[in-house]
Design a protein around this motif. Structure first.
Motif, PDB file in Angstrom:
ATOM      1  N   TYR A  86      48.189  37.330  46.175  1.00  0.00           N
ATOM      2  CA  TYR A  86      46.912  36.759  45.710  1.00  0.00           C
ATOM      3  C   TYR A  86      46.824  36.840  44.184  1.00  0.00           C
ATOM      4  CZ  TYR A  86      41.893  35.742  45.900  1.00  0.00           C
ATOM      5  OH  TYR A  86      40.650  35.168  45.750  1.00  0.00           O
ATOM      6  N   TYR A  87      47.232  37.986  43.655  1.00  0.00           N
ATOM      7  CA  TYR A  87      47.332  38.161  42.203  1.00  0.00           C
ATOM      8  C   TYR A  87      48.809  38.367  41.881  1.00  0.00           C
ATOM      9  CZ  TYR A  87      42.361  39.140  42.797  1.00  0.00           C
ATOM     10  OH  TYR A  87      41.039  39.065  43.142  1.00  0.00           O
ATOM     11  N   PRO A  88      49.568  37.277  41.739  1.00  0.00           N
ATOM     12  CA  PRO A  88      51.034  37.350  41.689  1.00  0.00           C
ATOM     13  C   PRO A  88      51.568  38.364  40.675  1.00  0.00           C
ATOM     14  CG  PRO A  88      50.296  35.065  41.745  1.00  0.00           C
ATOM     15  CD  PRO A  88      49.072  35.908  41.557  1.00  0.00           C
ATOM     16  N   THR A  89      52.191  39.392  41.228  1.00  0.00           N
ATOM     17  CA  THR A  89      52.827  40.423  40.413  1.00  0.00           C
ATOM     18  C   THR A  89      54.201  40.691  40.995  1.00  0.00           C
ATOM     19  OG1 THR A  89      50.655  41.424  40.050  1.00  0.00           O
ATOM     20  CG2 THR A  89      52.572  42.732  39.453  1.00  0.00           C
ATOM     21  N   LYS A  90      55.184  40.810  40.148  1.00  0.00           N
ATOM     22  CA  LYS A  90      56.552  40.995  40.629  1.00  0.00           C
ATOM     23  C   LYS A  90      56.901  42.476  40.733  1.00  0.00           C
ATOM     24  CE  LYS A  90      58.419  36.554  39.122  1.00  0.00           C
ATOM     25  NZ  LYS A  90      59.503  35.862  38.388  1.00  0.00           N
ATOM     26  N   TYR A  91      57.658  42.800  41.807  1.00  0.00           N
ATOM     27  CA  TYR A  91      58.095  44.163  42.077  1.00  0.00           C
ATOM     28  C   TYR A  91      59.593  44.153  42.371  1.00  0.00           C
ATOM     29  CZ  TYR A  91      53.080  45.080  42.692  1.00  0.00           C
ATOM     30  OH  TYR A  91      51.730  45.187  42.502  1.00  0.00           O
ATOM     31  N   PRO A  92      60.234  45.323  42.357  1.00  0.00           N
ATOM     32  CA  PRO A  92      61.659  45.372  42.740  1.00  0.00           C
ATOM     33  C   PRO A  92      61.860  44.857  44.166  1.00  0.00           C
ATOM     34  CG  PRO A  92      61.008  47.409  41.656  1.00  0.00           C
ATOM     35  CD  PRO A  92      59.748  46.632  41.873  1.00  0.00           C
ATOM     36  N   ALA A  93      62.905  44.087  44.383  1.00  0.00           N
ATOM     37  CA  ALA A  93      63.160  43.456  45.680  1.00  0.00           C
ATOM     38  C   ALA A  93      63.281  44.462  46.836  1.00  0.00           C
ATOM     39  CB  ALA A  93      64.410  42.586  45.597  1.00  0.00           C
ATOM     40  N   PRO A  94      64.001  45.596  46.685  1.00  0.00           N
ATOM     41  CA  PRO A  94      64.083  46.553  47.802  1.00  0.00           C
ATOM     42  C   PRO A  94      62.716  47.092  48.212  1.00  0.00           C
ATOM     43  CG  PRO A  94      65.756  47.037  46.160  1.00  0.00           C
ATOM     44  CD  PRO A  94      64.841  46.017  45.544  1.00  0.00           C
ATOM     45  N   PHE A  95      61.878  47.380  47.219  1.00  0.00           N
ATOM     46  CA  PHE A  95      60.522  47.883  47.484  1.00  0.00           C
ATOM     47  C   PHE A  95      59.724  46.860  48.291  1.00  0.00           C
ATOM     48  CE2 PHE A  95      56.059  48.006  46.116  1.00  0.00           C
ATOM     49  CZ  PHE A  95      55.719  49.304  46.476  1.00  0.00           C
ATOM     50  N   CYS A  96      59.763  45.597  47.884  1.00  0.00           N
ATOM     51  CA  CYS A  96      59.023  44.539  48.572  1.00  0.00           C
ATOM     52  C   CYS A  96      59.575  44.293  49.969  1.00  0.00           C
ATOM     53  CB  CYS A  96      59.070  43.239  47.766  1.00  0.00           C
ATOM     54  SG  CYS A  96      58.095  43.285  46.261  1.00  0.00           S
ATOM     55  N   TYR A  97      60.900  44.350  50.100  1.00  0.00           N
ATOM     56  CA  TYR A  97      61.508  44.081  51.404  1.00  0.00           C
ATOM     57  C   TYR A  97      61.092  45.131  52.426  1.00  0.00           C
ATOM     58  CZ  TYR A  97      64.996  42.630  54.819  1.00  0.00           C
ATOM     59  OH  TYR A  97      65.610  42.184  55.971  1.00  0.00           O
ATOM     60  N   ILE A  98      60.992  46.376  52.011  1.00  0.00           N
ATOM     61  CA  ILE A  98      60.527  47.437  52.916  1.00  0.00           C
ATOM     62  C   ILE A  98      59.112  47.133  53.398  1.00  0.00           C
ATOM     63  CG2 ILE A  98      59.864  49.868  53.041  1.00  0.00           C
ATOM     64  CD1 ILE A  98      62.218  50.479  51.173  1.00  0.00           C
ATOM     65  N   PHE A  99      58.252  46.710  52.507  1.00  0.00           N
ATOM     66  CA  PHE A  99      56.877  46.379  52.881  1.00  0.00           C
ATOM     67  C   PHE A  99      56.839  45.202  53.854  1.00  0.00           C
ATOM     68  CE2 PHE A  99      55.520  49.337  49.806  1.00  0.00           C
ATOM     69  CZ  PHE A  99      54.153  49.510  49.919  1.00  0.00           C
ATOM     70  N   VAL A 100      57.661  44.194  53.607  1.00  0.00           N
ATOM     71  CA  VAL A 100      57.704  43.023  54.488  1.00  0.00           C
ATOM     72  C   VAL A 100      58.194  43.413  55.877  1.00  0.00           C
ATOM     73  CG1 VAL A 100      58.853  40.807  54.889  1.00  0.00           C
ATOM     74  CG2 VAL A 100      57.954  41.350  52.630  1.00  0.00           C
ATOM     75  N   VAL A 101      59.231  44.244  55.941  1.00  0.00           N
ATOM     76  CA  VAL A 101      59.804  44.665  57.229  1.00  0.00           C
ATOM     77  C   VAL A 101      58.817  45.516  58.013  1.00  0.00           C
ATOM     78  CG1 VAL A 101      61.571  46.121  58.291  1.00  0.00           C
ATOM     79  CG2 VAL A 101      62.210  44.489  56.522  1.00  0.00           C
ATOM     80  N   VAL A 102      58.190  46.485  57.354  1.00  0.00           N
ATOM     81  CA  VAL A 102      57.228  47.360  58.045  1.00  0.00           C
ATOM     82  C   VAL A 102      56.037  46.554  58.549  1.00  0.00           C
ATOM     83  CG1 VAL A 102      55.627  49.288  57.749  1.00  0.00           C
ATOM     84  CG2 VAL A 102      57.916  49.409  56.769  1.00  0.00           C
ATOM     85  N   SER A 103      55.562  45.606  57.749  1.00  0.00           N
ATOM     86  CA  SER A 103      54.428  44.783  58.152  1.00  0.00           C
ATOM     87  C   SER A 103      54.756  43.924  59.374  1.00  0.00           C
ATOM     88  CB  SER A 103      53.998  43.886  56.988  1.00  0.00           C
ATOM     89  OG  SER A 103      52.944  43.036  57.364  1.00  0.00           O
ATOM     90  N   SER A 104      55.905  43.254  59.358  1.00  0.00           N
ATOM     91  CA  SER A 104      56.276  42.392  60.483  1.00  0.00           C
ATOM     92  C   SER A 104      56.585  43.200  61.736  1.00  0.00           C
ATOM     93  CB  SER A 104      57.494  41.534  60.105  1.00  0.00           C
ATOM     94  OG  SER A 104      58.623  42.344  59.847  1.00  0.00           O
ATOM     95  N   THR A 105      57.197  44.377  61.574  1.00  0.00           N
ATOM     96  CA  THR A 105      57.525  45.215  62.733  1.00  0.00           C
ATOM     97  C   THR A 105      56.268  45.775  63.388  1.00  0.00           C
ATOM     98  OG1 THR A 105      59.628  45.850  61.713  1.00  0.00           O
ATOM     99  CG2 THR A 105      58.832  47.228  63.506  1.00  0.00           C
ATOM    100  N   SER A 106      55.361  46.298  62.590  1.00  0.00           N
ATOM    101  CA  SER A 106      54.128  46.874  63.140  1.00  0.00           C
ATOM    102  C   SER A 106      53.259  45.822  63.804  1.00  0.00           C
ATOM    103  CB  SER A 106      53.341  47.590  62.040  1.00  0.00           C
ATOM    104  OG  SER A 106      53.064  46.713  60.961  1.00  0.00           O
ATOM    105  N   LEU A 107      53.315  44.579  63.339  1.00  0.00           N
ATOM    106  CA  LEU A 107      52.548  43.498  63.958  1.00  0.00           C
ATOM    107  C   LEU A 107      52.955  43.300  65.404  1.00  0.00           C
ATOM    108  CD1 LEU A 107      50.685  40.978  63.893  1.00  0.00           C
ATOM    109  CD2 LEU A 107      52.632  39.701  63.007  1.00  0.00           C
ATOM    110  N   LYS A 108      54.263  43.283  65.670  1.00  0.00           N
ATOM    111  CA  LYS A 108      54.747  43.028  67.027  1.00  0.00           C
ATOM    112  C   LYS A 108      54.713  44.281  67.900  1.00  0.00           C
ATOM    113  CE  LYS A 108      58.226  41.144  64.975  1.00  0.00           C
ATOM    114  NZ  LYS A 108      59.549  40.612  64.634  1.00  0.00           N
ATOM    115  N   ILE A 109      54.819  45.443  67.296  1.00  0.00           N
ATOM    116  CA  ILE A 109      54.775  46.678  68.084  1.00  0.00           C
ATOM    117  C   ILE A 109      53.419  46.841  68.768  1.00  0.00           C
ATOM    118  CG2 ILE A 109      54.625  49.191  67.816  1.00  0.00           C
ATOM    119  CD1 ILE A 109      57.062  49.092  66.081  1.00  0.00           C
TER     120      ILE A 109
END
Length: 310
Positions: A86-109
């Protein structure tokens, strides 16, 4: 005349954009306020889950506690991802990927957790004498481990595709934290779609079958006040909650319907399809369950008295 009409058109466009911005801020404010209320309510319910002896020993309460924790993790990580996009800010790719994976996994769990809760109700009603034997804490732990493994597999496959397809320096980049930042091959979308579809159909099938079995028992008992009828209503709530959880996958449809309100789409998606289902489930179960209802009333009354005395 042409200049006047152009000026009016530009003024209308500016007003339209400002209206969209106001609506977006209102939706965001409501969502964040609801998030704070939900966090307080969740803290009360988790305190009951971890301090009450019955809640710590019965399988259905442990499964409910697991669902609350997973929903909390999902909301926290999704809130960060939403604000980061929403407020575009760039972060290190590994950090962001962990957040994306945890979010998608918890959604389906959460969906699979609903399936296990439905199966537990089915065993309670259809095999009451064997419930203690079948629904043990050890088997419940194994079931939770299985659903975690099932939901991590698509993410593992996605990670392998990403590492094999992307450039070697991909994870050294600074990126915007969103799912689209990690899509480098079309097969990743296929994996994601297959994972979502299999989750919906498998969990939906379990819920439908358990509901039919439980209602057959309820008809045989022939009592509206029977435990079977109550369990049937619980399964219906599980089905409704599953549909609400699956609404998070309908973003592409919403994008087509509200294409004229493109500025509002991220807020609408986050507020109504990600947060709302998670806000509703604790309230629904907390109010319906006698143990939680008593404890929540006790906590809220005590807190109110403390604040009034101060």
């Amino acid at each position: 005349m042409t200049n006047i009409s152009d000026l009016q058109k530009n003024t209308t466009q500016v007003d339209g954009l400002s209206n969209h911005e106001i609506m977006r801020l209102i939706l965001l404010s409501i969502t964040l306020t609801s998030f704070i209320v939900f966090s307080y309510f969740l803290a009360v319910m988790l305190s009951v889950c971890f301090t009450n002896t019955v809640a710590r020993q019965e399988v259905r309460y442990i499964l409910f506690t697991h669902m609350l924790v997973i929903d909390s993790v999902y909301l926290l990580f999704s809130l960060f991802l939403f604000l980061a996009s929403y407020y575009p800010t760039k972060y290190p790719a590994p950090f962001c990927y962990i957040f994306v994976v945890v979010s998608s996994t918890s959604l389906k769990i959460t969906s699979y957790n609903l399936a296990i809760m439905s199966l537990e109700r089915y065993i309670t009603i259809c095999f009451p004498l064997r419930h203690r034997e079948i629904c043990t804490l050890q088997r419940m732990g194994i079931a939770i481990a299985i659903i975690w493994a099932l939901e991590l597999l698509p993410n593992v496959a996605d990670f392998f595709v990403l590492t094999l397809t992307a450039e070697k320096t991909f994870f050294a980049r600074i990126v915007i934290c969103s799912r689209s930042s990690f899509i480098v091959a079309s097969v990743q979308d296929t994996i994601r779609l297959a994972s979502h579809a299999s989750t919906f159909y498998l969990v939906g099938l379990i819920i439908i079958l358990t509901y039919i079995k439980i209602m057959l028992v309820a008809f045989r008992v022939d009592s509206r006040k029977s435990s079977a009828s109550k369990a049937g209503r619980t399964i219906v709530l599980h089905a409704i909650q599953l549909l609400l959880c699956m609404m998070a996958y309908s973003y592409s449809i919403v994008e087509i319907i509200f294409k004229n309100y493109i500025n509002l789409l991220p807020v609408i998606n986050f507020s109504f399809f990600m947060c709302l289902p998670r806000f509703l489930s604790p309230f629904i179960y907390g109010i319906r369950d006698e143990l939680f209802r008593k404890q929540i009333k006790k906590f809220t009354v005590c807190d109110f008295k403390k604040h009034s005395l101060k």
